[in-house]
Write a protein that holds these residues in place. Structure first.
Motif, PDB file in Angstrom:
ATOM      1  N   SER A   1       0.820  -1.233   0.000  1.00  0.00           N
ATOM      2  CA  SER A   1       0.000   0.000   0.000  1.00  0.00           C
ATOM      3  C   SER A   1       0.840   1.262   0.000  1.00  0.00           C
ATOM      4  N   SER A   2       2.161   1.109   0.191  1.00  0.00           N
ATOM      5  CA  SER A   2       2.984   2.321   0.223  1.00  0.00           C
ATOM      6  C   SER A   2       3.124   2.973  -1.148  1.00  0.00           C
ATOM      7  N   VAL A   3       3.058   2.166  -2.187  1.00  0.00           N
ATOM      8  CA  VAL A   3       3.198   2.734  -3.533  1.00  0.00           C
ATOM      9  C   VAL A   3       2.016   3.618  -3.890  1.00  0.00           C
ATOM     10  N   PRO A   4       0.769   3.169  -3.697  1.00  0.00           N
ATOM     11  CA  PRO A   4      -0.354   4.086  -3.983  1.00  0.00           C
ATOM     12  C   PRO A   4      -0.348   5.335  -3.103  1.00  0.00           C
ATOM     13  N   ASP A   5       0.057   5.185  -1.831  1.00  0.00           N
ATOM     14  CA  ASP A   5       0.100   6.367  -0.945  1.00  0.00           C
ATOM     15  C   ASP A   5       1.122   7.390  -1.424  1.00  0.00           C
ATOM     16  N   SER A   6       2.236   6.904  -1.848  1.00  0.00           N
ATOM     17  CA  SER A   6       3.251   7.824  -2.377  1.00  0.00           C
ATOM     18  C   SER A   6       2.772   8.508  -3.640  1.00  0.00           C
ATOM     19  N   PHE A   7       2.058   7.788  -4.475  1.00  0.00           N
ATOM     20  CA  PHE A   7       1.536   8.375  -5.718  1.00  0.00           C
ATOM     21  C   PHE A   7       0.511   9.453  -5.410  1.00  0.00           C
ATOM     22  N   HIS A   8      -0.369   9.209  -4.439  1.00  0.00           N
ATOM     23  CA  HIS A   8      -1.371  10.216  -4.068  1.00  0.00           C
ATOM     24  C   HIS A   8      -0.712  11.468  -3.485  1.00  0.00           C
TER      25      HIS A   8
END
Length: 242
Positions: free
Chosen positions: A8-15
């Motif tokens: 889930s860290s990848v989508p959070d970083s993208f947001h």
């Protein structure tokens, strides 16, 4: 020891990156709008408005007291009162040059206007301008006035000066005197009495004329007496026997 990767860290970083890019774009747009409207905002700020008032720093305040603390308090109150008066009568300039606070002046103040006053700019004394001085007293009925009361008396004198200057610069039309002038012309016109119009003053004269006409008619109706001989200009009565 191995750790499990957080998917889930990848989508959070993208947001987070997307939100930062949006904020940066908004800031760039706001900066561009502000830069584009600089000339218009500068021109608008330079335009005179009705709420803009002239500075009252040219008004000199002289306080003839020995108490330094009281002098400073009175000066602050007078300055504040002058600024508020300037805002009240804006854009009309306050017709005031100097303020004098002295115990011998009236407690409600007085205004002295000198139309021809030497301004000191010319050594020959040819340049003369008006000087307006407001004097305000400090005691009233055996007590010392507070700085606010002195400033209130000063503001009252400024109001009277403004009203007097406005009335002298904008005189009202003299309508009453014009109407009185027409009335005087009407009353001075003589009234003509024609022969057809009866007059109260002509009554006795008409009666005398009627009496005279009646006497003339009676004389004409009497028989004529034959003239006899005269003696010394007196006519003698005729002898009935003859």
């Amino acid at each position: 020891m191995c750790t499990r990767a957080n998917r889930s860290s990848v989508p959070d970083s993208f947001h987070a990156l997307a939100a930062a890019l949006v904020a940066l774009a908004s800031a760039i747009v706001a900066l561009a709008v502000a830069a584009a409207t600089i000339p218009w905002r500068t021109l608008r700020s330079r335009q005179p408005t009705r709420t803009r008032v002239d500075s009252t720093t040219h008004v000199e305040i002289q306080i003839h007291l020995s108490d330094g603390e009281r002098v400073r308090a009175i000066e602050r109150s007078c300055r504040t009162g002058l600024k508020r008066a300037a805002q009240t009568w804006a854009p009309f300039t306050l017709p005031l040059d100097r303020v004098e606070v002295i115990p011998s002046a009236p407690p409600l103040g007085k205004a002295d206007i000198f139309d021809q006053w030497f301004d000191g700019s010319s050594g020959e004394g040819n340049n003369a301008g008006a000087l307006v001085v407001v004097s305000v007293g400090t005691p009233q009925e055996g007590r010392e006035l507070t700085p606010d009361e002195i400033a209130g008396a000063l503001v009252g004198q400024v109001e009277r000066l403004v009203i007097d200057r406005y009335r002298r610069d904008h005189p009202a039309p003299v309508a009453v005197s014009t109407a009185r002038g027409h009335d005087s012309q009407l009353t001075s016109t003589p009234v003509l009495v024609t022969a057809a119009e009866p007059s109260a003053d002509a009554g006795p004269a008409d009666n005398v004329t009627d009496i005279r006409a009646l006497l003339e008619g009676i004389k004409k109706s009497q028989p004529l007496v034959p003239a006899g001989s005269s003696k010394n200009g007196v006519h003698l009565e005729p002898d009935p026997a003859s």
